[in-house]
Write an enzyme that holds these catalytic residues in place. Structure first.
Site, PDB file in Angstrom:
ATOM      1  N   ASP A  31      28.754   1.045 -28.880  1.00 28.61           N
ATOM      2  CA  ASP A  31      27.983  -0.178 -28.684  1.00 28.61           C
ATOM      3  C   ASP A  31      26.512   0.043 -29.035  1.00 28.61           C
ATOM      4  OD1 ASP A  31      27.631   1.532 -26.470  1.00 28.61           O
ATOM      5  OD2 ASP A  31      26.889  -0.127 -25.247  1.00 28.61           O
ATOM      6  N   GLU A  32      25.829  -1.051 -29.276  1.00 30.98           N
ATOM      7  CA  GLU A  32      24.360  -1.092 -29.424  1.00 30.98           C
ATOM      8  C   GLU A  32      23.824  -0.027 -30.385  1.00 30.98           C
ATOM      9  OE1 GLU A  32      23.119  -2.907 -25.080  1.00 30.98           O
ATOM     10  OE2 GLU A  32      23.467  -0.755 -25.209  1.00 30.98           O
TER      11      GLU A  32
END
Length: 519
Positions: free
Chosen positions: A330-331
């Site tokens: 993620d991210e």
């Protein structure tokens, strides 16, 4: 002869009980209704008048394969009752009993619990089902069963039958050890509590920008010293391999499977502090103690990156008997879209190479290699075309929408700890959604379960964990276990209110939500 054996077992077990203070006040003999259980059972058939009474003569009987479950149940019942509750072979006759029996239907985790005046019987096709049945049995006894000292009262269980099995195979909680390190004792205490609600997976977020919390022998500097400072410099530490394996065993005894996560290609600042060769310029970044995200990335074009990743996956897979290995994903804002897909195309197959099913945050579905993986949806919207397209191609999903299931978020603006970027999440918000209809294009056949992540930026101790997790964790657990037809806020809030005194008796620091009528 059998009666003499039973008498000796009762006497021997009684000698092992500690002497404790005994409150003398008698309580009314009411027992909880069979329908009072959290998560709500699939089918309940009361039998009025067929009450079972637990007494000093009661024994717990089990076949050899169920003996450890029976012993744990007996240990849980002894402090409040003061009874010996010996664990005896299933074949011994006589005495009122709690009987754990293998055989029947309901899959690996389902069970049937039957209460008559002479016996409580839990029957299941597998030990996991028996264990789940014992979790239900604890809730069918008066709330004082959770007292740590003897309570003088009638220990009754209402008659009838519960037939139960889970809606989803995966019912998870996540605990972040990277932003703030939580000790093995704290992790075990959390396992004890989540397993009471038939949560069967604990996802440990072991690495992030602020810390690397698991020993990797081939890259020892990852945990040299303190493993990273943690947010605000509060919470350094790491798990040795022996400690991790001990947690795995402890969880398995409670039918909870550990899912380890190493987050990459972003969230890797702590790894790059230890090994500058994991950056593209070979320069170590400074340690981070803030809560910013999205600034770090492994060097996607470097073969050193993939040697590092494979070593980590290989060592962690060898320590983990469960089926899943979570690779984060993620991210990764500092990784270009093309580089991200390149990375996942190489790394997702490595998880399979070492015998595990790849699992990651929903961004991994940008890669075609995610077709055989599990994606964890954490967004705050009800649409995600990339994930929906991956589902059409075979990807399975664990639902963790951040504005519903992230139990690190504050309850309301006055909550002293927690974050609020995904919004305030009261108990009704955590309960008020359906995993099968929440996200367009992601329906029940693709959903394998739900998970409640608990990030640790604002956590410092076990009390903080408990305050944010309870009572929202039981809401997510019910969504994962109970049939959709039982989903009803009024029923859940009433059952939750009745459960509250049990947390109080066990010293659990739960949040007394004003949405619930606490008894």
């Amino acid at each position: 002869m059998a009666n003499h054996v039973i008498s000796r077992a009762l006497a021997a077990a009684a000698l092992t009980l500690p002497l404790v203070a005994t409150p003398a006040t008698a309580a009314p003999p009411q027992a909880p209704a069979l329908s009072s259980v959290i998560p709500a059972p699939a089918q309940v058939t009361p039998a009025p008048g067929a009450t079972f009474r637990l007494t000093a003569l009661t024994a717990v009987k089990a076949a050899p394969a169920a003996r450890k479950i029976a012993e744990q149940l007996a240990r849980e019942l002894r402090p409040a009752t003061g009874y010996a509750l010996p664990v005896l072979p299933a074949t011994l006759p006589g005495l009122p009993t709690i009987s754990l029996q293998l055989g029947g239907t309901g899959g690996r985790e389902g069970y049937t619990l039957t209460v008559t005046p002479k016996q409580v019987t839990i029957r299941a096709a597998a030990p996991a089902g028996l264990y789940n049945g014992t979790r239900t049995l604890l809730q069918l006894l008066p709330k004082e069963i959770d007292s740590r000292t003897v309570v003088r009262r009638a220990w009754t269980i209402n008659g009838g039958t519960i037939k139960d099995l889970p809606r989803y195979a995966y019912r998870g909680a996540m605990l972040d050890l990277a932003r703030h390190f939580h000790t093995p004792a704290e992790v075990k205490a959390y396992i004890d509590e989540i397993s009471r609600f038939k949560v069967n997976y604990l996802h440990l977020h072991l690495t992030d920008d602020q810390g690397w919390r698991i020993r990797i022998d081939s890259w020892p500097r990852l945990t040299a010293g303190d493993g990273g400072p943690g947010v605000d410099g509060e919470g350094p530490g790491f798990l040795t391999k022996a400690e991790y394996s001990d947690i795995v065993r402890y969880a398995a005894a409670r039918y909870v499977t550990i899912v380890p996560e190493v987050d990459m290609p972003g969230h890797v600042n702590a790894a790059q502090v230890a090994y500058p060769e994991l950056t593209c310029d070979g320069v170590a970044p400074p340690p981070r103690t803030d809560t910013e995200v999205g600034y770090s990335s492994l060097c996607i074009s470097s073969e050193t990156t993939y040697r590092f990743v494979e070593d980590v996956i290989r060592e962690l897979a060898a320590l983990t008997p469960g089926p899943y290995l979570h690779i984060g994903g993620d991210e990764a804002h500092a990784t270009s879209e093309a580089d991200y897909v390149t990375f996942q195309n190489r790394v997702l197959p490595l998880v399979k190479k070492y015998g595990k099913t790849a699992y990651g945050w929903n961004e991994i579905t940008k890669s075609p290699a995610a077709a055989t993986a599990v994606a964890q949806f954490w967004g705050t919207t009800t649409t995600n075309p990339t994930l929906a397209a991956a589902v059409a191609n075979g990807t399975k999903v664990v639902m963790s929408p951040a504005n519903k299931a992230y139990i690190d978020q504050k309850y309301d603006p006055s909550t002293p700890i927690g974050l609020s970027w995904a919004g305030y999440i009261e108990v009704r918000d955590a309960y008020g959604w359906d995993p099968a209809t929440h996200l367009a294009g992601v329906t029940d056949p693709a959903v394998i379960g739900v998970e409640a992540p608990l990030w640790s930026e604002t956590l410092r101790d076990l009390d903080d964990i408990e305050f944010l997790a309870f009572p929202r964790l039981p809401a997510i657990a019910e969504l994962g276990w109970s049939p959709a037809a039982t989903h009803d806020w009024d029923s859940f809030s009433a059952r939750l209110g009745a459960y509250g005194p049990r947390w109080t008796l066990r010293g659990i620091d739960f949040y007394p939500s004003p949405q619930v009528d606490w008894q």
